[in-house]
Scaffold this motif. Structure first.
Motif, PDB file in Angstrom:
ATOM      1  N   VAL A 101     130.250  63.977  -2.352  1.00 43.48           N
ATOM      2  CA  VAL A 101     130.010  63.060  -1.231  1.00 43.48           C
ATOM      3  C   VAL A 101     128.652  62.432  -1.484  1.00 43.48           C
ATOM      4  O   VAL A 101     127.650  63.128  -1.597  1.00 43.48           O
ATOM      5  CB  VAL A 101     130.010  63.811   0.117  1.00 43.48           C
ATOM      6  N   HIS A 102     128.612  61.120  -1.575  1.00 43.70           N
ATOM      7  CA  HIS A 102     127.340  60.484  -1.968  1.00 43.70           C
ATOM      8  C   HIS A 102     126.414  60.254  -0.783  1.00 43.70           C
ATOM      9  O   HIS A 102     125.250  60.645  -0.794  1.00 43.70           O
ATOM     10  CB  HIS A 102     127.605  59.166  -2.697  1.00 43.70           C
ATOM     11  N   ASP A 103     126.904  59.612   0.256  1.00 49.79           N
ATOM     12  CA  ASP A 103     126.067  59.352   1.432  1.00 49.79           C
ATOM     13  C   ASP A 103     126.970  59.293   2.651  1.00 49.79           C
ATOM     14  O   ASP A 103     127.963  58.577   2.650  1.00 49.79           O
ATOM     15  CB  ASP A 103     125.310  58.018   1.277  1.00 49.79           C
ATOM     16  N   LEU A 104     126.615  60.067   3.662  1.00 52.03           N
ATOM     17  CA  LEU A 104     127.364  60.053   4.923  1.00 52.03           C
ATOM     18  C   LEU A 104     126.521  59.345   5.965  1.00 52.03           C
ATOM     19  O   LEU A 104     125.405  59.791   6.259  1.00 52.03           O
ATOM     20  CB  LEU A 104     127.593  61.484   5.417  1.00 52.03           C
ATOM     21  N   LEU A 105     127.034  58.283   6.544  1.00 52.00           N
ATOM     22  CA  LEU A 105     126.337  57.576   7.626  1.00 52.00           C
ATOM     23  C   LEU A 105     126.907  58.069   8.950  1.00 52.00           C
ATOM     24  O   LEU A 105     128.124  57.949   9.181  1.00 52.00           O
ATOM     25  CB  LEU A 105     126.553  56.064   7.502  1.00 52.00           C
ATOM     26  N   LEU A 106     126.052  58.637   9.779  1.00 52.06           N
ATOM     27  CA  LEU A 106     126.512  59.256  11.023  1.00 52.06           C
ATOM     28  C   LEU A 106     125.776  58.639  12.202  1.00 52.06           C
ATOM     29  O   LEU A 106     124.603  58.918  12.420  1.00 52.06           O
ATOM     30  CB  LEU A 106     126.214  60.769  10.997  1.00 52.06           C
ATOM     31  N   ARG A 107     126.458  57.757  12.934  1.00 53.20           N
ATOM     32  CA  ARG A 107     125.825  57.149  14.113  1.00 53.20           C
ATOM     33  C   ARG A 107     126.386  57.758  15.385  1.00 53.20           C
ATOM     34  O   ARG A 107     127.585  58.019  15.453  1.00 53.20           O
ATOM     35  CB  ARG A 107     126.181  55.669  14.201  1.00 53.20           C
ATOM     36  N   PRO A 108     125.543  57.885  16.433  1.00 57.27           N
ATOM     37  CA  PRO A 108     126.126  58.101  17.756  1.00 57.27           C
ATOM     38  C   PRO A 108     127.095  56.945  18.034  1.00 57.27           C
ATOM     39  O   PRO A 108     126.799  55.795  17.660  1.00 57.27           O
ATOM     40  CB  PRO A 108     124.921  58.025  18.698  1.00 57.27           C
ATOM     41  N   THR A 109     128.212  57.249  18.645  1.00 58.36           N
ATOM     42  CA  THR A 109     129.257  56.234  18.821  1.00 58.36           C
ATOM     43  C   THR A 109     128.725  54.967  19.489  1.00 58.36           C
ATOM     44  O   THR A 109     129.110  53.859  19.134  1.00 58.36           O
ATOM     45  CB  THR A 109     130.405  56.837  19.667  1.00 58.36           C
ATOM     46  N   ARG A 110     127.803  55.127  20.443  1.00 59.05           N
ATOM     47  CA  ARG A 110     127.335  53.945  21.182  1.00 59.05           C
ATOM     48  C   ARG A 110     126.001  53.415  20.683  1.00 59.05           C
ATOM     49  O   ARG A 110     125.380  52.576  21.322  1.00 59.05           O
ATOM     50  CB  ARG A 110     127.292  54.284  22.673  1.00 59.05           C
ATOM     51  N   GLN A 111     125.527  53.910  19.523  1.00 62.53           N
ATOM     52  CA  GLN A 111     124.266  53.362  18.975  1.00 62.53           C
ATOM     53  C   GLN A 111     124.511  51.928  18.495  1.00 62.53           C
ATOM     54  O   GLN A 111     125.430  51.683  17.707  1.00 62.53           O
ATOM     55  CB  GLN A 111     123.760  54.247  17.827  1.00 62.53           C
ATOM     56  N   PRO A 112     123.679  50.970  18.925  1.00 66.42           N
ATOM     57  CA  PRO A 112     123.962  49.567  18.581  1.00 66.42           C
ATOM     58  C   PRO A 112     123.841  49.247  17.093  1.00 66.42           C
ATOM     59  O   PRO A 112     124.593  48.425  16.583  1.00 66.42           O
ATOM     60  CB  PRO A 112     122.921  48.761  19.374  1.00 66.42           C
ATOM     61  N   SER A 113     122.844  49.809  16.384  1.00 64.49           N
ATOM     62  CA  SER A 113     122.719  49.412  14.969  1.00 64.49           C
ATOM     63  C   SER A 113     122.387  50.610  14.089  1.00 64.49           C
ATOM     64  O   SER A 113     122.074  51.661  14.598  1.00 64.49           O
ATOM     65  CB  SER A 113     121.648  48.362  14.777  1.00 64.49           C
ATOM     66  N   SER A 142     118.017  59.165  25.903  1.00 65.11           N
ATOM     67  CA  SER A 142     118.864  59.021  27.091  1.00 65.11           C
ATOM     68  C   SER A 142     119.537  57.646  27.156  1.00 65.11           C
ATOM     69  O   SER A 142     120.199  57.323  28.132  1.00 65.11           O
ATOM     70  CB  SER A 142     118.046  59.295  28.363  1.00 65.11           C
ATOM     71  N   GLN A 143     119.396  56.825  26.095  1.00 64.84           N
ATOM     72  CA  GLN A 143     120.052  55.505  26.094  1.00 64.84           C
ATOM     73  C   GLN A 143     121.570  55.629  26.039  1.00 64.84           C
ATOM     74  O   GLN A 143     122.287  54.810  26.573  1.00 64.84           O
ATOM     75  CB  GLN A 143     119.634  54.700  24.854  1.00 64.84           C
ATOM     76  N   PHE A 144     122.039  56.661  25.297  1.00 66.47           N
ATOM     77  CA  PHE A 144     123.472  56.912  25.109  1.00 66.47           C
ATOM     78  C   PHE A 144     123.566  58.325  24.549  1.00 66.47           C
ATOM     79  O   PHE A 144     122.546  58.905  24.158  1.00 66.47           O
ATOM     80  CB  PHE A 144     124.089  55.889  24.132  1.00 66.47           C
ATOM     81  N   PRO A 145     124.787  58.916  24.524  1.00 69.33           N
ATOM     82  CA  PRO A 145     124.880  60.285  23.992  1.00 69.33           C
ATOM     83  C   PRO A 145     124.521  60.296  22.500  1.00 69.33           C
ATOM     84  O   PRO A 145     125.182  59.645  21.691  1.00 69.33           O
ATOM     85  CB  PRO A 145     126.348  60.657  24.206  1.00 69.33           C
TER      86      PRO A 145
END
Ligand SMILES: NC(=O)c1ccc[n+]([C@@H]2O[C@H](COP(=O)([O-])OP(=O)(O)OC[C@H]3O[C@@H](n4cnc5c(N)ncnc54)[C@H](OP(=O)(O)O)[C@@H]3O)[C@@H](O)[C@H]2O)c1
Length: 249
Positions: A237-249, A211-214
């Protein structure tokens, strides 16, 4: 179902299919017209998902840490469906335990599933793929934790750094064999599944994390698996990095 997919009618093994990302990936691959073998320990979850996906899905209860049980699973897939064309290694777990004074049992649990079981399944699946047109695809679920070390997650991160090494190591071996089999890694940040409940050992802490961010949804990862699979054969495709848009790191 997409009648135009080159994967339609072929066989996928999805590990960790009883929950979260694995269940969503299995659903996506069934929609592509693949026959999907659903592997995890909880049989009732697998049977329920297989029933929902219809005739193109089979429940295959197995503890992936048991290498002999995994060998029997592949024998059964060979007997029933001819072998595996696509392997999605989604089964994985994390435990919050420190490196100083932490639980050796928890370290072992993570290493056995996230690293060793993934290798055993990959080796078995690649031998099938070599026999079946030499054009299969192995997709590992890595993690953003394999790209930097979140505080307190030294051993979980170590297993996901290992997955990156195993992706590149397999790519090199396949290239040496002049194989058309591709290998990819998908590295998500927070995804709303049962994972963090197991990681923290607490539903409340998992809910607080989500619940910190979507956060990402399992279907977001399933769509990415589809993208990776549907890339043209000359593109890996070797590696896909997928972050929630508002994840800090
Ligand atoms: N959720 C996230 O935020 C996140 C972020 C980055 C990466 N990931 C990675 O994504 C992958 C999928 O995780 P998830 O989020 O979908 O977690 P999940 O909902 O907890 O699913 C984990 C799956 O692994 C299976 N599993 C656990 N131990 C097993 C064993 N010994 N043998 C066979 N299957 C076993 C579980 O099924 P049974 O209990 O029925 O066996 C379950 O189907 C994992 O590799 C995880 O490290 C997750």
């Amino acid at each position: 179902m997409s009648p135009t997919s080159r994967w339609s009618g072929r066989v996928a093994l999805v590990t960790g299919a009883s929950s979260g990302i694995g269940a969503a990936v299995a659903t996506e691959l069934a929609e592509l017209g693949m026959h999907v073998v659903l592997a995890a320990r909880r049989p009732e979850r697998l049977t329920e998902l297989a029933a929902r996906l219809g005739a193109g899905a089979t429940a295959a209860p197995v503890d992936l840490r048991d290498a002999e049980a995994v060998a029997r699973l592949f024998e059964r897939i060979r007997a029933d469906h001819g072998g595996v064309d696509v392997l999605v290694n989604s089964a994985g777990l994390g435990r919050e335990t420190p490196l100083i004074g932490g639980s050796a049992a928890a370290w072992r649990e993570m290493l056995e599933l996230n690293v060793l079981a993934l290798c055993v399944c990959t080796s078995e699946a690649v031998s099938d793929m070599r026999r079946r047109g030499d054009d299969g695809h192995v997709i590992h679920l890595g993690s953003m934790a394999g790209h930097r070390v979140p505080q307190g997650s030294g051993m979980y991160s170590a297993t996901k750094y290992a997955v990156r090494s195993l992706t590149e190591g397999l790519r090199q071996e396949l290239r040496e064999l002049q194989s058309n089999i591709r290998v990819s890694c998908i590295s998500p940040g927070y995804v709303a599944t049962e994972f963090h409940q197991g990681y923290f050992g607490s539903v409340e802490r998992a809910q607080a994390a989500y619940s910190q961010f979507p956060v990402l949804q399992p279907t977001d990862i399933a769509k990415s698996v589809r993208y990776v699979l549907e890339a043209p054969p000359h593109m890996q495709v070797h590696d896909l990095l997928l972050r929630p848009t508002r994840q800090p790191s």
